[in-house]
Design a protein around this motif. Structure first.
Motif, PDB file in Angstrom:
ATOM      1  N   GLY A   8      80.534  20.809  92.432  1.00 19.93           N
ATOM      2  CA  GLY A   8      81.292  20.444  91.240  1.00 19.93           C
ATOM      3  C   GLY A   8      82.624  19.857  91.643  1.00 19.93           C
ATOM      4  N   ASN A   9      83.452  19.621  90.651  1.00 13.43           N
ATOM      5  CA  ASN A   9      84.801  19.116  90.867  1.00 13.43           C
ATOM      6  C   ASN A   9      85.810  20.147  90.373  1.00 13.43           C
ATOM      7  N   PRO A  10      86.889  20.363  91.123  1.00 11.57           N
ATOM      8  CA  PRO A  10      87.912  21.301  90.672  1.00 11.57           C
ATOM      9  C   PRO A  10      88.759  20.697  89.548  1.00 11.57           C
ATOM     10  N   GLY A  11      89.378  21.563  88.770  1.00 14.69           N
ATOM     11  CA  GLY A  11      90.292  21.106  87.735  1.00 14.69           C
ATOM     12  C   GLY A  11      89.735  21.316  86.342  1.00 14.69           C
ATOM     13  N   ALA A  28      77.832  32.207  87.218  1.00 19.24           N
ATOM     14  CA  ALA A  28      76.833  33.122  86.643  1.00 19.24           C
ATOM     15  C   ALA A  28      76.353  34.113  87.697  1.00 19.24           C
ATOM     16  N   LEU A  29      76.142  33.647  88.916  1.00 18.41           N
ATOM     17  CA  LEU A  29      75.758  34.544  90.016  1.00 18.41           C
ATOM     18  C   LEU A  29      76.866  35.551  90.301  1.00 18.41           C
ATOM     19  N   ALA A  30      78.108  35.099  90.294  1.00 17.92           N
ATOM     20  CA  ALA A  30      79.240  36.006  90.541  1.00 17.92           C
ATOM     21  C   ALA A  30      79.255  37.125  89.509  1.00 17.92           C
ATOM     22  N   ASP A  31      79.005  36.791  88.261  1.00 16.07           N
ATOM     23  CA  ASP A  31      78.941  37.816  87.209  1.00 16.07           C
ATOM     24  C   ASP A  31      77.813  38.801  87.482  1.00 16.07           C
ATOM     25  N   GLU A  32      76.647  38.276  87.843  1.00 16.72           N
ATOM     26  CA  GLU A  32      75.487  39.133  88.097  1.00 16.72           C
ATOM     27  C   GLU A  32      75.711  40.053  89.298  1.00 16.72           C
ATOM     28  N   LEU A  33      76.363  39.537  90.325  1.00 21.45           N
ATOM     29  CA  LEU A  33      76.579  40.310  91.547  1.00 21.45           C
ATOM     30  C   LEU A  33      77.854  41.158  91.497  1.00 21.45           C
ATOM     31  N   GLY A  34      78.616  41.012  90.430  1.00 18.73           N
ATOM     32  CA  GLY A  34      79.862  41.774  90.310  1.00 18.73           C
ATOM     33  C   GLY A  34      80.977  41.267  91.215  1.00 18.73           C
ATOM     34  N   CYS A  35      80.921  39.989  91.583  1.00 16.59           N
ATOM     35  CA  CYS A  35      81.970  39.386  92.418  1.00 16.59           C
ATOM     36  C   CYS A  35      83.134  38.983  91.518  1.00 16.59           C
ATOM     37  N   ARG A  36      84.253  39.649  91.713  1.00 14.82           N
ATOM     38  CA  ARG A  36      85.406  39.361  90.868  1.00 14.82           C
ATOM     39  C   ARG A  36      86.577  38.776  91.642  1.00 14.82           C
ATOM     40  N   TYR A  37      86.543  38.903  92.950  1.00 16.23           N
ATOM     41  CA  TYR A  37      87.655  38.438  93.766  1.00 16.23           C
ATOM     42  C   TYR A  37      87.292  37.133  94.458  1.00 16.23           C
ATOM     43  N   TRP A  38      87.988  36.081  94.106  1.00 17.80           N
ATOM     44  CA  TRP A  38      87.803  34.778  94.729  1.00 17.80           C
ATOM     45  C   TRP A  38      89.003  34.499  95.610  1.00 17.80           C
ATOM     46  N   LYS A  39      88.752  33.944  96.775  1.00 18.58           N
ATOM     47  CA  LYS A  39      89.858  33.551  97.643  1.00 18.58           C
ATOM     48  C   LYS A  39      89.641  32.127  98.117  1.00 18.58           C
ATOM     49  N   THR A  40      90.716  31.520  98.569  1.00 13.81           N
ATOM     50  CA  THR A  40      90.639  30.167  99.103  1.00 13.81           C
ATOM     51  C   THR A  40      90.477  30.245 100.605  1.00 13.81           C
ATOM     52  N   GLU A  41      89.420  29.616 101.100  1.00  7.52           N
ATOM     53  CA  GLU A  41      89.208  29.529 102.548  1.00  7.52           C
ATOM     54  C   GLU A  41      88.355  28.312 102.846  1.00  7.52           C
ATOM     55  N   GLY A  42      88.683  27.641 103.939  1.00  9.46           N
ATOM     56  CA  GLY A  42      87.881  26.511 104.393  1.00  9.46           C
ATOM     57  C   GLY A  42      87.754  25.379 103.391  1.00  9.46           C
ATOM     58  N   GLY A  43      88.719  25.230 102.500  1.00 11.18           N
ATOM     59  CA  GLY A  43      88.652  24.165 101.512  1.00 11.18           C
ATOM     60  C   GLY A  43      87.800  24.491 100.298  1.00 11.18           C
ATOM     61  N   ALA A  44      87.568  25.779 100.073  1.00  5.22           N
ATOM     62  CA  ALA A  44      86.722  26.187  98.947  1.00  5.22           C
ATOM     63  C   ALA A  44      87.209  27.513  98.371  1.00  5.22           C
ATOM     64  N   LEU A  45      86.780  27.802  97.160  1.00  5.63           N
ATOM     65  CA  LEU A  45      86.914  29.142  96.608  1.00  5.63           C
ATOM     66  C   LEU A  45      85.670  29.904  97.027  1.00  5.63           C
ATOM     67  N   THR A  46      85.856  31.103  97.558  1.00  2.00           N
ATOM     68  CA  THR A  46      84.715  31.909  98.002  1.00  2.00           C
ATOM     69  C   THR A  46      84.800  33.312  97.421  1.00  2.00           C
ATOM     70  N   ALA A  47      83.654  33.904  97.232  1.00  6.36           N
ATOM     71  CA  ALA A  47      83.542  35.297  96.811  1.00  6.36           C
ATOM     72  C   ALA A  47      82.371  35.904  97.569  1.00  6.36           C
ATOM     73  N   PRO A  61      83.318  24.396  96.567  1.00  7.66           N
ATOM     74  CA  PRO A  61      84.209  23.502  97.302  1.00  7.66           C
ATOM     75  C   PRO A  61      85.287  22.927  96.379  1.00  7.66           C
ATOM     76  N   GLN A  62      86.494  22.836  96.891  1.00 13.86           N
ATOM     77  CA  GLN A  62      87.613  22.341  96.095  1.00 13.86           C
ATOM     78  C   GLN A  62      88.048  20.935  96.514  1.00 13.86           C
ATOM     79  N   SER A  63      87.211  20.259  97.256  1.00 12.37           N
ATOM     80  CA  SER A  63      87.543  18.942  97.801  1.00 12.37           C
ATOM     81  C   SER A  63      86.996  17.802  96.948  1.00 12.37           C
ATOM     82  N   TYR A  64      86.480  18.089  95.795  1.00 19.15           N
ATOM     83  CA  TYR A  64      85.786  17.150  94.921  1.00 19.15           C
ATOM     84  C   TYR A  64      84.389  16.878  95.466  1.00 19.15           C
TER      85      TYR A  64
END
Length: 185
Positions: A8-11, A28-47, A61-64
């Motif tokens: 996708g594209n950020p923004g 939707a997967l994050a909700d199902e897996l209970g992932c609530r904490y996102w961090k920025t690493e390697g040019g992306a948001l990860t959980a 990925p946050q690079s467009y």
């Protein structure tokens, strides 16, 4: 471990557009897996999360879209994930809205996000969960179609496909490609 990448594209201007089907499916997967904490690493948001004992890293990925390959390659190296444990979720013009398809390998069919990943990894052999968005009506330009939010009936079909895409990812981890294709394709 699986790296599950939603394209996708950020923004805010791109939120819930057809082109961000991958981001919406990863959410939707994050909700199902209970992932609530996102961090920025390697040019992306990860959980990070777990699905039935399997570690997963959800990635947006946050690079467009057109340069998604850089963050994907970086995170695969960071986590030691091989291409056969990479699942990329993306929008697909050639699939009817509301439906999905799962496959392993293949070309990019003009999708610049897939092209970028393939170019950076030097292989096209990874899992793909393709979220159908259909072709634009009439003479509407493809770029305007993919960067717009679905309306009315299209919105229901889009939400259904996103939910199916999330279900297909967890089913794929549990059951492999053949059974996943039999169930979802």
């Amino acid at each position: 471990m699986y790296l599950i990448v939603g394209l996708g594209n950020p923004g805010a201007e791109y939120e819930h557009t057809r082109h961000n089907a991958g981001f919406d499916t990863v959410d939707a997967l994050a909700d199902e897996l209970g992932c609530r904490y996102w961090k920025t690493e390697g040019g992306a948001l990860t959980a990070k999360g777990k699905w039935r004992g399997e570690e997963v890293v959800l990635v947006k990925p946050q690079s467009y879209m057109n340069t998604s390959g850089g963050p994907v390659k970086t995170l695969m190296k960071t986590y030691g994930v091989a291409p056969d444990h990479l699942i990329v979720i993306h929008d697909e013009l050639d699939i009817d809205p509301g439906t999905i398809r799962v496959k392993f390998g293949g070309g990019h069919a003009g999708h610049n996000g897939l092209r970028s990943i393939g170019d950076k990894l030097g292989t096209r052999d990874w899992y793909r969960v393709r979220i159908g968005i259909g072709r634009p009506p009439g003479r509407k330009p493809v770029v305007d179609w993919v960067l717009s939010q679905p309306r009315k009936d299209d919105a229901e079909a889009f939400e259904h496909a996103v939910a199916e895409g999330a279900a297909a990812v967890t089913f794929l981890i549990d059951n492999g490609l053949e059974k996943t294709q039999q169930r979802f394709n």
